[in-house]
Write a protein that holds these residues in place. Sequence first.
Motif, PDB file in Angstrom:
ATOM      1  N   GLY A 132       0.821  -1.199   0.000  1.00  0.00           N
ATOM      2  CA  GLY A 132       0.000   0.000   0.000  1.00  0.00           C
ATOM      3  C   GLY A 132       0.855   1.249   0.000  1.00  0.00           C
ATOM      4  N   PRO A 133       0.277   2.427   0.230  1.00  0.00           N
ATOM      5  CA  PRO A 133       1.023   3.694   0.142  1.00  0.00           C
ATOM      6  C   PRO A 133       2.249   3.751   1.045  1.00  0.00           C
ATOM      7  N   HIS A 134       2.210   3.061   2.195  1.00  0.00           N
ATOM      8  CA  HIS A 134       3.341   3.103   3.125  1.00  0.00           C
ATOM      9  C   HIS A 134       4.243   1.881   3.020  1.00  0.00           C
ATOM     10  N   PHE A 135       3.941   1.008   2.066  1.00  0.00           N
ATOM     11  CA  PHE A 135       4.803  -0.140   1.811  1.00  0.00           C
ATOM     12  C   PHE A 135       4.596  -0.608   0.373  1.00  0.00           C
ATOM     13  N   PRO A 136       5.192   0.112  -0.583  1.00  0.00           N
ATOM     14  CA  PRO A 136       5.102  -0.326  -1.982  1.00  0.00           C
ATOM     15  C   PRO A 136       5.946  -1.569  -2.207  1.00  0.00           C
ATOM     16  N   VAL A 137       5.601  -2.311  -3.243  1.00  0.00           N
ATOM     17  CA  VAL A 137       6.296  -3.550  -3.583  1.00  0.00           C
ATOM     18  C   VAL A 137       6.805  -3.470  -5.019  1.00  0.00           C
ATOM     19  N   GLN A 138       8.041  -3.892  -5.223  1.00  0.00           N
ATOM     20  CA  GLN A 138       8.653  -3.886  -6.543  1.00  0.00           C
ATOM     21  C   GLN A 138       8.834  -5.318  -7.046  1.00  0.00           C
ATOM     22  N   VAL A 139       8.585  -5.532  -8.328  1.00  0.00           N
ATOM     23  CA  VAL A 139       8.827  -6.821  -8.975  1.00  0.00           C
ATOM     24  C   VAL A 139      10.212  -6.783  -9.619  1.00  0.00           C
ATOM     25  N   ARG A 140      11.050  -7.776  -9.270  1.00  0.00           N
ATOM     26  CA  ARG A 140      12.397  -7.882  -9.837  1.00  0.00           C
ATOM     27  C   ARG A 140      12.469  -9.182 -10.622  1.00  0.00           C
ATOM     28  N   HIS A 141      13.123  -9.157 -11.810  1.00  0.00           N
ATOM     29  CA  HIS A 141      12.939 -10.303 -12.690  1.00  0.00           C
ATOM     30  C   HIS A 141      14.143 -10.737 -13.513  1.00  0.00           C
ATOM     31  N   GLY A 142      14.910  -9.875 -14.158  1.00  0.00           N
ATOM     32  CA  GLY A 142      16.061 -10.298 -14.956  1.00  0.00           C
ATOM     33  C   GLY A 142      15.715 -10.799 -16.339  1.00  0.00           C
ATOM     34  N   SER A 143      14.666 -10.253 -16.961  1.00  0.00           N
ATOM     35  CA  SER A 143      14.204 -10.785 -18.246  1.00  0.00           C
ATOM     36  C   SER A 143      14.466  -9.816 -19.397  1.00  0.00           C
ATOM     37  N   ALA A 144      14.952 -10.385 -20.517  1.00  0.00           N
ATOM     38  CA  ALA A 144      15.105  -9.597 -21.739  1.00  0.00           C
ATOM     39  C   ALA A 144      13.776  -9.448 -22.472  1.00  0.00           C
ATOM     40  N   ASP A 145      12.770 -10.208 -22.062  1.00  0.00           N
ATOM     41  CA  ASP A 145      11.426 -10.098 -22.633  1.00  0.00           C
ATOM     42  C   ASP A 145      10.421 -10.060 -21.480  1.00  0.00           C
ATOM     43  N   PRO A 146      10.192  -8.862 -20.930  1.00  0.00           N
ATOM     44  CA  PRO A 146       9.383  -8.757 -19.712  1.00  0.00           C
ATOM     45  C   PRO A 146       7.889  -8.613 -19.948  1.00  0.00           C
ATOM     46  N   VAL A 147       7.424  -8.748 -21.186  1.00  0.00           N
ATOM     47  CA  VAL A 147       6.033  -8.402 -21.493  1.00  0.00           C
ATOM     48  C   VAL A 147       5.057  -9.251 -20.687  1.00  0.00           C
ATOM     49  N   ASP A 148       5.255 -10.573 -20.629  1.00  0.00           N
ATOM     50  CA  ASP A 148       4.342 -11.416 -19.851  1.00  0.00           C
ATOM     51  C   ASP A 148       4.357 -11.028 -18.372  1.00  0.00           C
ATOM     52  N   ILE A 149       5.528 -10.732 -17.868  1.00  0.00           N
ATOM     53  CA  ILE A 149       5.653 -10.326 -16.461  1.00  0.00           C
ATOM     54  C   ILE A 149       4.903  -9.025 -16.219  1.00  0.00           C
ATOM     55  N   PHE A 150       5.050  -8.073 -17.141  1.00  0.00           N
ATOM     56  CA  PHE A 150       4.371  -6.791 -16.972  1.00  0.00           C
ATOM     57  C   PHE A 150       2.851  -6.948 -17.104  1.00  0.00           C
ATOM     58  N   GLN A 151       2.414  -7.830 -17.953  1.00  0.00           N
ATOM     59  CA  GLN A 151       0.975  -8.089 -18.058  1.00  0.00           C
ATOM     60  C   GLN A 151       0.433  -8.651 -16.745  1.00  0.00           C
ATOM     61  N   ALA A 152       1.202  -9.548 -16.121  1.00  0.00           N
ATOM     62  CA  ALA A 152       0.786 -10.085 -14.826  1.00  0.00           C
ATOM     63  C   ALA A 152       0.768  -9.004 -13.755  1.00  0.00           C
ATOM     64  N   MET A 153       1.713  -8.070 -13.817  1.00  0.00           N
ATOM     65  CA  MET A 153       1.702  -6.939 -12.894  1.00  0.00           C
ATOM     66  C   MET A 153       0.462  -6.084 -13.092  1.00  0.00           C
ATOM     67  N   LEU A 154       0.125  -5.840 -14.348  1.00  0.00           N
ATOM     68  CA  LEU A 154      -1.041  -5.023 -14.672  1.00  0.00           C
ATOM     69  C   LEU A 154      -2.314  -5.639 -14.085  1.00  0.00           C
ATOM     70  N   ALA A 155      -2.386  -6.967 -14.098  1.00  0.00           N
ATOM     71  CA  ALA A 155      -3.577  -7.659 -13.617  1.00  0.00           C
ATOM     72  C   ALA A 155      -3.815  -7.452 -12.128  1.00  0.00           C
ATOM     73  N   VAL A 156      -2.740  -7.176 -11.367  1.00  0.00           N
ATOM     74  CA  VAL A 156      -2.896  -6.971  -9.929  1.00  0.00           C
ATOM     75  C   VAL A 156      -2.517  -5.546  -9.505  1.00  0.00           C
ATOM     76  N   ARG A 157      -2.341  -4.654 -10.472  1.00  0.00           N
ATOM     77  CA  ARG A 157      -2.049  -3.234 -10.227  1.00  0.00           C
ATOM     78  C   ARG A 157      -0.763  -3.052  -9.423  1.00  0.00           C
ATOM     79  N   LEU A 158       0.261  -3.829  -9.771  1.00  0.00           N
ATOM     80  CA  LEU A 158       1.589  -3.610  -9.212  1.00  0.00           C
ATOM     81  C   LEU A 158       2.348  -2.703 -10.165  1.00  0.00           C
TER      82      LEU A 158
END
Length: 424
Positions: free
Chosen positions: A100-126
């Motif tokens: 939440g506002p006082h504890f944001p969360v970052q996704v770390r991944h190491g991918s040269a093709d992050p599109v699927d990962i970003f789509q999954a982030m979009l689905a949960v508003r990360l």
Amino acid sequence: MSERQTADFGAYVRAEAEAGRLVVQPRMGFGDPAVMRAGLAATRAAAARTVGTITIDAHTRVGHLAAVESALRDGVALNGYPLVTHPAATTAGILAGIEGPHFPVQVRHGSADPVDIFQAMLAVRLGATEGGPVSYCLPYGRTPLAESVLNWERGCELLTRLRDTGVEPHLETFGGCMLGQLCPPGQLVAISVLEALFFVQHGIRSISVSYAQQTHPGQDREAIAALRRLCGELLRVSDWHVVVYAYMGLYPQTHDGAYRLLGQAAELAVEGGAQRLIVKTAAESQRIPSIEVNVRALEYAAWAARRATRVPVDAAVGSATYDEASALVNAVLELDPDVGRALLLAFRKGYLDIPYCLHPDNKGQTRSYIDGDGRLCWEATGALPVDAPRRSRGRRSTSADLLGDLSYIRRKYDEPAGGALTAR
């Protein structure tokens, strides 16, 4: 999921920095949703100003989703969280009541093709993640650089859709951490700045620029000052901050050595005016750190940061690191107004060339070494648009020389007194 309060990663870090507090962050990822939630909860409860991390597993990073499904089906442990494979509801459950506002969360991944990962982030508003078209391509496999650039263009544009859900996307460039070690600071700074400019060109308005602790504290302070100055000169967004990584090469094997090095990373972040620190633990050289070990490292780093004092830097005063980074950035930007195309041309011409990087799109004509004072220097600059090395080595480095430099920090900090050590 819709009831979860929106987290603004950049705004949170900026507010903590304005209050004089360094934000510390683990590199934590677990395949089991319950353990991942416990890790986030423990990070939030730590006696430190923290942000959370969900680090993606190695199979997901390279798109081997069938291997993820097989591991989950057979009960095989993963070395990170399979964000793309777990249902959105599962991930939302992990975040509920924690992120939440006082504890944001970052996704770390190491991918040269992050599109699927970003789509999954979009689905949960990360909204917060990291990487880059160069820094998550060259060190991690053989994906063509041109393909990575296109993937990251698509990824950036996908992240901008988060604004439609009330979330401001935040991207951290990994460019200041190329290969973790033995890339001289001027080039680390340059790639971090160039990736940030790439992000901005593709619609990202909240940025962090990275720099990894190297082998000499004074040289590292110069590098952070150069990074801050170049971003002030070139970034056309106001929401940006600097993140320092604790040393990413061979980590000390002794408990005291690991904590001494981590403490110096925290001091470096504060003294250099960075706003966030990616923490490593005393267990790094032996195993994947537990939740408890991560929390101890976070709290120690926060304690070390409170004891440190920021060192004022005159923005008008340059340094060799600034001059080199500025020359590299300007040479690349002159190649093409599109930053992605400019990066491709720069590697083709050798204007950017990562020492000891075996990727097919890297020229491989540069070499570096650690001098007697512990500074990371160029031994051969290939076609880089910078001055030739001042010290001529007179011979090619041997594999023994390289191994000595790779283990320099481990040997230095594992000595009982943490004393001086000659590299070669």
